[in-house]
Write an enzyme that holds these catalytic residues in place. Structure first.
Site, short mmCIF file in Angstrom:
data_model
loop_
_atom_site.label_atom_id
_atom_site.label_comp_id
_atom_site.label_asym_id
_atom_site.label_seq_id
_atom_site.Cartn_x
_atom_site.Cartn_y
_atom_site.Cartn_z
N ASP A 1 0.74 -1.16 -0.15
CA ASP A 1 -0.17 0.04 0.07
C ASP A 1 0.86 1.35 0.00
OD1 ASP A 1 -2.64 0.76 -0.19
OD2 ASP A 1 -2.62 1.51 2.09
N LEU A 2 2.06 1.25 0.52
CA LEU A 2 2.85 2.38 0.54
C LEU A 2 3.81 2.51 -0.63
CD1 LEU A 2 3.92 2.11 4.40
CD2 LEU A 2 2.29 3.77 3.61
#
Length: 181
Positions: free
Chosen positions: A12-13
């Site tokens: 997600d990052l």
């Protein structure tokens, strides 16, 4: 389970760098939600899982049109890229793009073309891009206000906010939206 959770958090990052990353033999096959909506690892996702995910073609069955306002592109000084990009994005989302035209920044020309496209092509949505800055030839908002029955200024605010992620000058734009027929 720890590897799965770690991968999802890291993914997600860092998805903009490498959305196909893996830790050991563990890889993300699909993700739903967030700004990007549905993401699929096209090389590894099994058909049974793919069938359960929401469609990424959120405009499937919808017809659209694109009208680009640019004095220079309409004269052939440079090639229009925004209309092509928008047309491709709409097509990838499942929309049938019925028209894509490039016209000069002129209030009456814009109004006539907006009306013509809506009457002749009857799209579900028409994207008018260009001509929203503070310059004297940036007249798209004026033309829209002259033909639309209802203005949807909140949508313009949303578009301006999203544009701010890509260009510092987005806040100078007079983006807006309206309803025509």
């Amino acid at each position: 389970m720890a590897v799965n959770s770690a991968l999802l958090c890291i993914w997600d990052l860092t998805k903009s760098t490498d959305p196909k990353m893996k830790i050991g033999d563990v890889r993300l096959l699909a993700k739903t939600g967030g700004k990007s909506g549905v993401w699929r690892h096209e090389e590894y996702i099994p058909e049974w899982l793919n069938e359960q995910l929401p469609s990424s073609k959120n405009l499937l069955g919808k017809e659209s049109a694109v009208l680009v306002m640019s004095d220079r592109a309409s004269k052939g000084v440079y090639q229009d890229e925004s209309g092509k990009l928008l047309t491709n994005l709409l097509s990838q989302s499942g929309s049938n793009v019925k028209a894509c035209e490039v016209i000069p920044d002129d209030v009456e020309t814009i109004k006539a073309n907006l009306k013509s496209i809506v009457e002749e092509q009857n799209p579900h949505i028409l994207f008018a891009c260009g001509g929203t800055g503070p310059g004297p030839r940036d007249v798209t908002p004026v033309a829209l206000e002259g033909v639309c029955s209802h203005m949807l200024n909140g949508l313009g605010e949303y578009l301006r906010r999203e544009s701010g992620y890509f260009t510092d000058t987005a806040w100078l734009s007079r983006m807006t939206a309206g309803m025509l027929n």
